[in-house]
Design a protein around this motif. Structure first.
Motif, PDB file in Angstrom:
ATOM      1  N   VAL A 199      26.311  -4.151 -26.526  1.00  0.00           N
ATOM      2  CA  VAL A 199      24.683  -3.965 -26.564  1.00  0.00           C
ATOM      3  C   VAL A 199      24.170  -4.770 -27.357  1.00  0.00           C
ATOM      4  O   VAL A 199      24.522  -5.207 -28.538  1.00  0.00           O
ATOM      5  CB  VAL A 199      24.329  -2.505 -26.921  1.00  0.00           C
ATOM      6  N   ASP A 200      23.041  -5.761 -26.922  1.00  0.00           N
ATOM      7  CA  ASP A 200      22.330  -6.670 -27.356  1.00  0.00           C
ATOM      8  C   ASP A 200      21.698  -6.126 -28.802  1.00  0.00           C
ATOM      9  O   ASP A 200      21.006  -5.268 -28.769  1.00  0.00           O
ATOM     10  CB  ASP A 200      21.309  -7.475 -26.751  1.00  0.00           C
ATOM     11  N   ARG A 201      21.912  -6.775 -29.687  1.00  0.00           N
ATOM     12  CA  ARG A 201      21.340  -6.427 -30.777  1.00  0.00           C
ATOM     13  C   ARG A 201      19.923  -6.452 -31.016  1.00  0.00           C
ATOM     14  O   ARG A 201      19.324  -5.696 -31.821  1.00  0.00           O
ATOM     15  CB  ARG A 201      21.864  -7.221 -32.268  1.00  0.00           C
ATOM     16  N   GLY A 202      19.383  -7.033 -30.241  1.00  0.00           N
ATOM     17  CA  GLY A 202      17.859  -7.325 -30.086  1.00  0.00           C
ATOM     18  C   GLY A 202      17.262  -5.716 -29.626  1.00  0.00           C
ATOM     19  O   GLY A 202      15.989  -5.713 -30.002  1.00  0.00           O
ATOM     20  N   ILE A 221      18.753   4.158 -27.051  1.00  0.00           N
ATOM     21  CA  ILE A 221      18.766   2.664 -26.387  1.00  0.00           C
ATOM     22  C   ILE A 221      20.267   2.269 -26.437  1.00  0.00           C
ATOM     23  O   ILE A 221      20.646   1.827 -25.370  1.00  0.00           O
ATOM     24  CB  ILE A 221      18.019   2.006 -27.554  1.00  0.00           C
ATOM     25  N   VAL A 222      21.008   2.468 -27.488  1.00  0.00           N
ATOM     26  CA  VAL A 222      22.223   1.863 -27.571  1.00  0.00           C
ATOM     27  C   VAL A 222      23.488   2.671 -26.646  1.00  0.00           C
ATOM     28  O   VAL A 222      23.995   1.868 -25.759  1.00  0.00           O
ATOM     29  CB  VAL A 222      22.989   1.844 -29.123  1.00  0.00           C
ATOM     30  N   LEU A 223      23.554   4.080 -26.648  1.00  0.00           N
ATOM     31  CA  LEU A 223      24.551   4.778 -26.024  1.00  0.00           C
ATOM     32  C   LEU A 223      24.457   4.688 -24.535  1.00  0.00           C
ATOM     33  O   LEU A 223      25.448   4.433 -23.834  1.00  0.00           O
ATOM     34  CB  LEU A 223      24.399   6.050 -26.408  1.00  0.00           C
ATOM     35  N   PRO A 224      23.173   4.767 -24.024  1.00  0.00           N
ATOM     36  CA  PRO A 224      23.141   4.524 -22.404  1.00  0.00           C
ATOM     37  C   PRO A 224      23.467   3.319 -21.878  1.00  0.00           C
ATOM     38  O   PRO A 224      23.898   3.050 -20.991  1.00  0.00           O
ATOM     39  CB  PRO A 224      21.477   4.591 -22.275  1.00  0.00           C
ATOM     40  N   GLN A 225      23.184   2.027 -22.799  1.00  0.00           N
ATOM     41  CA  GLN A 225      23.823   0.661 -22.497  1.00  0.00           C
ATOM     42  C   GLN A 225      25.125   0.646 -22.615  1.00  0.00           C
ATOM     43  O   GLN A 225      25.903  -0.455 -21.841  1.00  0.00           O
ATOM     44  CB  GLN A 225      22.761  -0.258 -23.037  1.00  0.00           C
ATOM     45  N   ALA A 226      25.793   1.470 -23.509  1.00  0.00           N
ATOM     46  CA  ALA A 226      27.146   1.066 -23.976  1.00  0.00           C
ATOM     47  C   ALA A 226      28.015   1.796 -23.032  1.00  0.00           C
ATOM     48  O   ALA A 226      29.230   1.791 -22.705  1.00  0.00           O
ATOM     49  CB  ALA A 226      27.390   1.454 -25.409  1.00  0.00           C
TER      50      ALA A 226
END
Length: 340
Positions: A199-202, A221-226
């Motif tokens: 996942v992009d840090r931005g 934010i992070v978990l759904p994209q990971a």
């Protein structure tokens, strides 16, 4: 040398007038009216026919070879010892996957921590567990009593409050559960860590700039994209774990394979009993693969493009993809030769 007279503003074409019609020839009309024919792909047809012939030969030899003894396979397929071993295999797979994944999430959090000590300890754990084969780990846990005949609880390097012997503490099932759990934890930690790092840090920085807390940023934010990166590897880990449970038969745990071994050690029908265990493993892995497919499709919504991408989505075959790559390589080489 004659000059072409320029057109006066009165002779110029009015604004908005349609462009003059192209001079079409009869051959152009035939080309425009021609029916589009898809390109021929002889390589795909030859490979498909060869694959079907090999598959038919394989099925034929499986069905016509009497040494497989399919009547014996049918007779033992649903016997009580086989079903008991199947139930233990399913329980061991589920218990190890859940506990190992929970432990792996904690190790992944340590790997991503800013504390150097935690990062070093988690890295050392993953390194040593992934370096030792699972069978060796099972044997170590099964022989724990020979290494540590007595365990105790108390003050570190000081007084002991509770002491107990390990001679009868680690049975085969418990040793299999602990050994496989520690092994799965190491691999799942790397899967979770890789998914989070994808996942992009931005994304995280933008969410924190909006005032969201760290826990909410991770959940929303992070978990759904990971998850699209975590799910395929986790599914493969689960399927690999299901097959890896067969090694517990070495320490006399009566799983599916060991149940089949107990039967053919009595009647010497080795091949039919191995076929019984194989069919059950194929059925279970097929069901897990179907479930993995639907889970992947759920988390991949909106990420696949319908107009391009891989050769499977565009309908391009292997030969067309290779030929396009060769043509691109040739064009690049000509451009470099022109620059030199």
């Amino acid at each position: 040398m004659t000059s072409v007279p320029s057109r006066t503003p009165e002779e110029a074409e009015p604004a908005g007038a349609p462009p003059p019609a192209l001079d079409r020839r009869p051959c152009d009309e035939q080309l425009l009216a021609a029916r589009l024919v898809p390109s021929r792909k002889p390589g795909q047809w030859v490979s498909a026919v060869a694959s079907l012939v090999l598959l038919a030969m394989l099925v034929h030899t499986l069905l016509t070879n009497d040494r497989f003894q399919w009547d014996v396979v049918d007779r033992y397929f649903t016997r009580a010892p086989i079903l008991h071993g199947l139930a233990l295999t399913l329980w061991l797979t589920a218990a190890v996957m859940v506990s190992g994944y929970l432990l792996g999430v904690g190790i992944a959090a340590m790997r991503l921590s800013g504390n150097r000590v935690l990062r070093a300890l988690s890295f050392g754990y993953v390194w040593i567990v992934r370096s030792v084969p699972p069978l060796v780990q099972l044997l170590f846990w099964y022989e724990l009593a020979s290494l540590y005949p007595r365990l105790s609880l108390g003050v570190p390097f000081g007084r002991e409050f509770v002491t107990f012997r390990t001679a009868h503490m680690f049975s085969g099932v418990l040793a299999a559960y602990v050994g496989l759990t520690l092994d799965v934890a190491a691999f799942s930690a790397e899967i979770v860590r890789g998914g989070i790092l994808s996942v992009d840090r931005g994304q995280t920085e933008a969410a924190q700039a909006l005032g969201l807390g760290r826990g909410r940023v991770f959940r929303r934010i992070v978990l759904p994209q990971a998850m699209p990166a975590i799910v395929p590897a986790s599914g493969n880990l689960l399927i690999g774990l299901l097959k890896a449970t067969s090694i517990v038969s070495v320490i006399a745990v009566q799983d599916l394979l060991y149940s089949a071994q107990l039967i053919y050690n009595q009647n010497f029908l080795i091949v039919p009993l191995l076929v019984v265990a194989t069919i059950w493993y194929v059925v279970l892995t097929t069901l897990l693969s179907i479930g993995q497919h639907y889970v992947e499709r759920h988390y991949a919504r909106g990420r696949t493009s319908g107009s391009g991408g891989s050769a499977a989505r565009t309908g391009r075959g292997v030969w067309e993809t290779a030929r396009a790559g060769l043509s691109l390589f040739g064009a690049t080489r000509r451009d470099l030769a022109g620059l030199s």
